[in-house]
Design a protein around this motif. Sequence first.
Motif, PDB file in Angstrom:
ATOM      1  N   ILE A   1       0.845  -1.209   0.000  1.00 36.91           N
ATOM      2  CA  ILE A   1       0.000   0.000   0.000  1.00 36.91           C
ATOM      3  C   ILE A   1       0.872   1.247   0.000  1.00 36.91           C
ATOM      4  CG2 ILE A   1      -1.667   1.345   1.351  1.00 36.91           C
ATOM      5  CD1 ILE A   1      -2.829  -1.345   2.314  1.00 36.91           C
ATOM      6  N   GLN A   2       1.933   1.232   0.817  1.00 39.88           N
ATOM      7  CA  GLN A   2       2.820   2.395   0.869  1.00 39.88           C
ATOM      8  C   GLN A   2       3.566   2.587  -0.452  1.00 39.88           C
ATOM      9  OE1 GLN A   2       4.324   1.193   5.068  1.00 39.88           O
ATOM     10  NE2 GLN A   2       4.755   3.397   4.926  1.00 39.88           N
ATOM     11  N   SER A   3       3.861   1.499  -1.112  1.00 35.87           N
ATOM     12  CA  SER A   3       4.513   1.599  -2.423  1.00 35.87           C
ATOM     13  C   SER A   3       3.589   2.289  -3.414  1.00 35.87           C
ATOM     14  CB  SER A   3       4.898   0.206  -2.941  1.00 35.87           C
ATOM     15  OG  SER A   3       5.858  -0.389  -2.101  1.00 35.87           O
ATOM     16  N   PHE A   4       2.304   1.971  -3.333  1.00 34.56           N
ATOM     17  CA  PHE A   4       1.364   2.625  -4.237  1.00 34.56           C
ATOM     18  C   PHE A   4       1.208   4.104  -3.883  1.00 34.56           C
ATOM     19  CE2 PHE A   4      -2.869   3.918  -5.666  1.00 34.56           C
ATOM     20  CZ  PHE A   4      -2.736   3.638  -7.023  1.00 34.56           C
ATOM     21  N   LEU A   5       1.247   4.419  -2.574  1.00 37.07           N
ATOM     22  CA  LEU A   5       1.198   5.823  -2.156  1.00 37.07           C
ATOM     23  C   LEU A   5       2.367   6.596  -2.772  1.00 37.07           C
ATOM     24  CD1 LEU A   5       0.332   5.428   1.651  1.00 37.07           C
ATOM     25  CD2 LEU A   5      -1.177   6.311  -0.119  1.00 37.07           C
ATOM     26  N   THR A   6       3.533   5.960  -2.745  1.00 39.11           N
ATOM     27  CA  THR A   6       4.709   6.596  -3.357  1.00 39.11           C
ATOM     28  C   THR A   6       4.527   6.732  -4.862  1.00 39.11           C
ATOM     29  OG1 THR A   6       6.116   5.611  -1.644  1.00 39.11           O
ATOM     30  CG2 THR A   6       7.209   6.438  -3.638  1.00 39.11           C
TER      31      THR A   6
ATOM     32  N   LEU B   1      -6.797   5.039  -4.701  1.00 40.12           N
ATOM     33  CA  LEU B   1      -6.161   4.279  -3.626  1.00 40.12           C
ATOM     34  C   LEU B   1      -7.082   3.181  -3.103  1.00 40.12           C
ATOM     35  CD1 LEU B   1      -3.791   3.953  -1.611  1.00 40.12           C
ATOM     36  CD2 LEU B   1      -4.865   5.725  -0.203  1.00 40.12           C
ATOM     37  N   GLN B   2      -8.347   3.499  -2.957  1.00 38.39           N
ATOM     38  CA  GLN B   2      -9.302   2.505  -2.464  1.00 38.39           C
ATOM     39  C   GLN B   2      -9.387   1.299  -3.393  1.00 38.39           C
ATOM     40  OE1 GLN B   2     -12.722   5.121  -2.109  1.00 38.39           O
ATOM     41  NE2 GLN B   2     -12.659   5.000   0.132  1.00 38.39           N
ATOM     42  N   GLU B   3      -9.400   1.580  -4.698  1.00 38.72           N
ATOM     43  CA  GLU B   3      -9.481   0.480  -5.669  1.00 38.72           C
ATOM     44  C   GLU B   3      -8.282  -0.456  -5.546  1.00 38.72           C
ATOM     45  OE1 GLU B   3      -9.823   2.332  -9.449  1.00 38.72           O
ATOM     46  OE2 GLU B   3     -11.825   3.171  -9.066  1.00 38.72           O
ATOM     47  N   VAL B   4      -7.110   0.102  -5.282  1.00 41.61           N
ATOM     48  CA  VAL B   4      -5.898  -0.710  -5.160  1.00 41.61           C
ATOM     49  C   VAL B   4      -5.886  -1.480  -3.843  1.00 41.61           C
ATOM     50  CG1 VAL B   4      -3.385  -0.588  -4.953  1.00 41.61           C
ATOM     51  CG2 VAL B   4      -4.563   0.767  -6.689  1.00 41.61           C
ATOM     52  N   ILE B   5      -6.299  -0.824  -2.747  1.00 39.24           N
ATOM     53  CA  ILE B   5      -6.274  -1.480  -1.439  1.00 39.24           C
ATOM     54  C   ILE B   5      -7.232  -2.665  -1.405  1.00 39.24           C
ATOM     55  CG2 ILE B   5      -6.716  -1.177   1.029  1.00 39.24           C
ATOM     56  CD1 ILE B   5      -5.771   1.660   0.817  1.00 39.24           C
ATOM     57  N   VAL B   6      -8.353  -2.570  -2.104  1.00 34.60           N
ATOM     58  CA  VAL B   6      -9.296  -3.697  -2.166  1.00 34.60           C
ATOM     59  C   VAL B   6      -8.577  -4.948  -2.658  1.00 34.60           C
ATOM     60  CG1 VAL B   6     -11.294  -4.606  -3.400  1.00 34.60           C
ATOM     61  CG2 VAL B   6     -11.376  -2.311  -2.448  1.00 34.60           C
ATOM     62  N   LYS B   7      -7.747  -4.786  -3.654  1.00 43.02           N
ATOM     63  CA  LYS B   7      -7.029  -5.927  -4.222  1.00 43.02           C
ATOM     64  C   LYS B   7      -5.915  -6.395  -3.286  1.00 43.02           C
ATOM     65  CE  LYS B   7      -7.879  -4.233  -8.901  1.00 43.02           C
ATOM     66  NZ  LYS B   7      -7.237  -3.688 -10.148  1.00 43.02           N
ATOM     67  N   ILE B   8      -5.228  -5.421  -2.655  1.00 45.81           N
ATOM     68  CA  ILE B   8      -4.113  -5.784  -1.776  1.00 45.81           C
ATOM     69  C   ILE B   8      -4.611  -6.447  -0.500  1.00 45.81           C
ATOM     70  CG2 ILE B   8      -2.233  -4.860  -0.367  1.00 45.81           C
ATOM     71  CD1 ILE B   8      -1.857  -2.677  -2.472  1.00 45.81           C
ATOM     72  N   ALA B   9      -5.635  -5.888   0.130  1.00 45.80           N
ATOM     73  CA  ALA B   9      -6.118  -6.393   1.417  1.00 45.80           C
ATOM     74  C   ALA B   9      -6.732  -7.779   1.286  1.00 45.80           C
ATOM     75  CB  ALA B   9      -7.116  -5.415   2.016  1.00 45.80           C
ATOM     76  N   GLY B  10      -7.422  -8.030   0.179  1.00 45.38           N
ATOM     77  CA  GLY B  10      -8.066  -9.327   0.005  1.00 45.38           C
ATOM     78  C   GLY B  10      -9.393  -9.407   0.719  1.00 45.38           C
ATOM     79  N   SER B  11     -10.067 -10.510   0.545  1.00 43.84           N
ATOM     80  CA  SER B  11     -11.420 -10.673   1.097  1.00 43.84           C
ATOM     81  C   SER B  11     -11.432 -10.919   2.596  1.00 43.84           C
ATOM     82  CB  SER B  11     -12.129 -11.835   0.393  1.00 43.84           C
ATOM     83  OG  SER B  11     -11.381 -13.037   0.546  1.00 43.84           O
ATOM     84  N   ASP B  12     -10.304 -11.330   3.178  1.00 45.11           N
ATOM     85  CA  ASP B  12     -10.278 -11.662   4.609  1.00 45.11           C
ATOM     86  C   ASP B  12      -9.891 -10.471   5.481  1.00 45.11           C
ATOM     87  OD1 ASP B  12      -7.723 -11.578   3.571  1.00 45.11           O
ATOM     88  OD2 ASP B  12      -6.931 -13.033   5.026  1.00 45.11           O
ATOM     89  N   MET B  13      -9.797  -9.314   4.867  1.00 49.80           N
ATOM     90  CA  MET B  13      -9.351  -8.150   5.635  1.00 49.80           C
ATOM     91  C   MET B  13     -10.165  -6.908   5.251  1.00 49.80           C
ATOM     92  SD  MET B  13      -5.379  -6.959   6.120  1.00 49.80           S
ATOM     93  CE  MET B  13      -4.922  -8.581   6.760  1.00 49.80           C
ATOM     94  N   LYS B  14     -10.608  -6.159   6.253  1.00 49.35           N
ATOM     95  CA  LYS B  14     -11.318  -4.896   6.013  1.00 49.35           C
ATOM     96  C   LYS B  14     -10.326  -3.743   6.075  1.00 49.35           C
ATOM     97  CE  LYS B  14     -14.316  -5.335   9.363  1.00 49.35           C
ATOM     98  NZ  LYS B  14     -15.483  -5.059  10.253  1.00 49.35           N
ATOM     99  N   PHE B  15     -10.686  -2.665   5.396  1.00 46.62           N
ATOM    100  CA  PHE B  15      -9.821  -1.487   5.457  1.00 46.62           C
ATOM    101  C   PHE B  15     -10.670  -0.222   5.512  1.00 46.62           C
ATOM    102  CE2 PHE B  15     -10.742  -1.603   0.974  1.00 46.62           C
ATOM    103  CZ  PHE B  15     -10.766  -0.273   0.582  1.00 46.62           C
ATOM    104  N   PHE B  16     -10.090   0.832   6.093  1.00 42.96           N
ATOM    105  CA  PHE B  16     -10.750   2.131   6.197  1.00 42.96           C
ATOM    106  C   PHE B  16      -9.715   3.214   5.895  1.00 42.96           C
ATOM    107  CE2 PHE B  16     -12.396  -0.761   9.462  1.00 42.96           C
ATOM    108  CZ  PHE B  16     -13.706  -0.907   9.029  1.00 42.96           C
TER     109      PHE B  16
END
Length: 911
Positions: free
Chosen positions: A481-486, A568-583
């Motif tokens: 996620i931080q790599s994508f932020l960069t 960013l949200q679109e990318v985090i959905v893929k990174i986090a996966g279905s077993d993890m929530k993000f905000f």
Amino acid sequence: MIEQIYMLGYKRPAVVGLFLLLVTIFTATGLQRLQIDTGIDSLIPADDPSRMVYQKVMREFGTDNKTIIYIKDPNLWTPEKLARIEELHFAIEKIDGVSRVDSLFTLHTLQGKGGKIISRPLLIASPKTEEEALDAKKSALANPLYQGNFFSNNGEVTAMMVSVIDAEDSNNFSRTIHLALEEQVEIHRADFERIAQVGPPRINAELKNSLYEDFILLGPLSVVVLVVSILIFMRSWLSAVVPLVTSLITIIWTFGALGWIGVPLNILSAMIPSLIIVIGSTEDTHMMSAFLRGLKENPGENSRKEAVKYMAKNIGLPMALTVLTTTLGFASNLFSDIGLIQQFSIAATFAMLANGFITILVMPLMLSIFGADGSTSLGKDMGKNSLPDRIMSIFRYFQVRFPISILVFTAILCACFIFQASKLYVTNDPLSYFPSDRPLIKDAKRIHEDLAGIKIFFISLESKQGKAFQEPKNIQKLVDIQSFLTHQGVYDRSISLADHLRFLNHEFRGGSPKNFLPETRQLVAQYLMFLHRGDLDNYVSHDYRRANIVVRHNITDSHTLNQYIEELQEVIVKIAGSDMKFFIVGENLMVNKAAESLMTAQIKALVLLMALIFLIMSIMFTSFKGGLIALVPAIIPIALMFGIMGYLKIPLNPGTAMVAVIAIGIAIDGTIHLLARYNELCRRTSDYEDAVNTAVNDEATPLIVSSIALALGFGVLIFSNFTIVAQFGALAATTMLFSIFANLLVTPIIMTRIRLVGLYQILSMSIDSEVLDGSPLLQNMSNYQRRKAILISELHEFEKGELLVEQDTIGRNMHLILSGEAEVIRRDGSESRSLAILKPGQIFGEVGYIRETERTADVVATKRVSALRFDYERMQKDLKFFPNIVAKLNFNISYILGERLADMVGKSKNK
């Protein structure tokens, strides 16, 4: 009914005066209850679902309400300077409301030696020697977690992070914290090259201070502008005094009412006194102009009373409508999701209604006392060199010579400006409310340049699995996620648990150039033992199920930031996966998200307001044409205004977002007065072009005076401490000037091609219904149609003995007698004989109406007669405006002539 209300102040001055006094005293008691709200919360919709998530994350990882104490000095790393920083640190910790202070005295340094990790505080206390200070500097700058966060790259700048919590939700909390911090900063100001504090408490406190300054400056300045402009154009002290009286009463009523109902003042509220003074004066100007016309038309002993009646009759309904449209302009923001705008809308809506009501009562009351002012004169009497007359002479030249060209040019101009409007963008950043040369903005810029942006948001990940963020694969998600932020390239800094572990691994491996994460869960657990829990509070929960990435930035364009967050949200959905929530949460993100609603909310408000104005004006003038014409001078200024905003890159913010709907509500006022006057004049003449010119002449002075006064009054707002208020004032002033162009150049060209009839005239018409029912000319028509038919004719009054029609003259018109009696007399040489007595409901001259021929008899009034004249040429013009009404009149005329022909045939047979 309307006229009676307007006459109350004149007929019952003592009663009205007592009523105004009592209400003013009552509302004034509410002034002490007024509250001020300049908090960030007012910029966030109360029903924003992200609020709950935000509060949950804040409880877990600490508040984002952080104040940065910025300290810069080339000799920062000396025992003396560090001792001063230590004193400041502990002094701030003692301030009530401060929950945590992070500085170089709370940071820890990590260093790998011989396969071991050494963890120790950066500074336990201020160093005693230069060597100790330089050693601390070396350790601090060697830690990448602190660079750009607590220290600049060259080591000349350090920062304290002060976290505050308002446990009691006090309205004065921010100001108290700001003053306490500023007191400590001031104590140490001489110790460093530069020291400053920047954060929500300071922003909030400066918003309040600026609000107070605006109230002190803008109101009195508006008064000066109003008085000077009215005295220049109207040359009447009474015309200047009346608006001041009505404005003062309205201001007391408005702010007193706000105190009673608990609506707080905010940064936009500073505009309200100026708006009351300036907008309220426009109706006073129109009323005074009507009163002065009344004085001219009714000279004599009772001239003042008759002039007030004239004013009430001719200005009553138009003013009621202008108050309504202006109020609707402000009220269209009542349902805004942003509390700042909603609170302002409540105050302004009440103010406009109150001002209209007060003006209706106060103006006649003051005219009853001072109305005989002999020096009072209309500005247009100043001669051909007056500004309104100069403007109108230029407009008339183009209207006469190039009417179609003007319409085409206006359409092309609007199209070009609408194209520029496509470049509009939205922002809702509280820092953008201040001018760029403000010390607060300069301090924020320095922090951004030397460290990182002062805006913070969190990216929080949550797993159902216990100790999930001791697993390298989950920690890797933080890295990704931080790599994508960069990769996005718009943020200044991001820190997470992964950064701490990579730094530890780097040190453990003896400074390996590669920054890898620990490979196993066991190694992660061992590394975590070297980290102090206080260093991890912002980045991972105690059970390691939730992790947090802290992001700092300095993006002020809400639209841009929201686009990056969506990406960013679109990318985090893929990174986090279905077993993890993000905000993704943060106070500045909620503020920016609310900004996006500004655009859609204002479009909806604009469409709704225009639809309401179209409906109101269509009903008022009993035609959709009236509604469409009324929109022309409203749409043109708004199109030009949005184009200017796009071209000059002025953002849509809580101030500028309201210009369109408010300006439409105000700009339509002149149109209403213009159309009402034109409609009145059309009752007296069949020359509609002359009626347009007369209406424009009569209304030009008050319309130009009020528009220029509005422009100057709004222009006063450019002296506001708030950029959004200054932008609002400049744009509103420009829009008022554009409305002169639309109302007096474009609208008259369109008016010459239409004919309107007022609903109020139809409903208020006092004519014996038996006369209407018995008249053959009005047969098979509804009562409404009959009244409308009467209004498209010309009403004439004849005294006893006057000729209605003269024998041997030629004319293509006929008359319908409404009241009185007339005698038809045939003259043959020196002899004359009476042919008939005409009573109410009867018509004469219908043959001359159909065919141009000489009149065969005189028609003389035997009593005072009121008669309608139907002119053939006028009716032919009206055929395209009122086809159904004119068609029925023509059918009835044919029927009347047919009946007369049948009678003549019958009589000839009998002979």
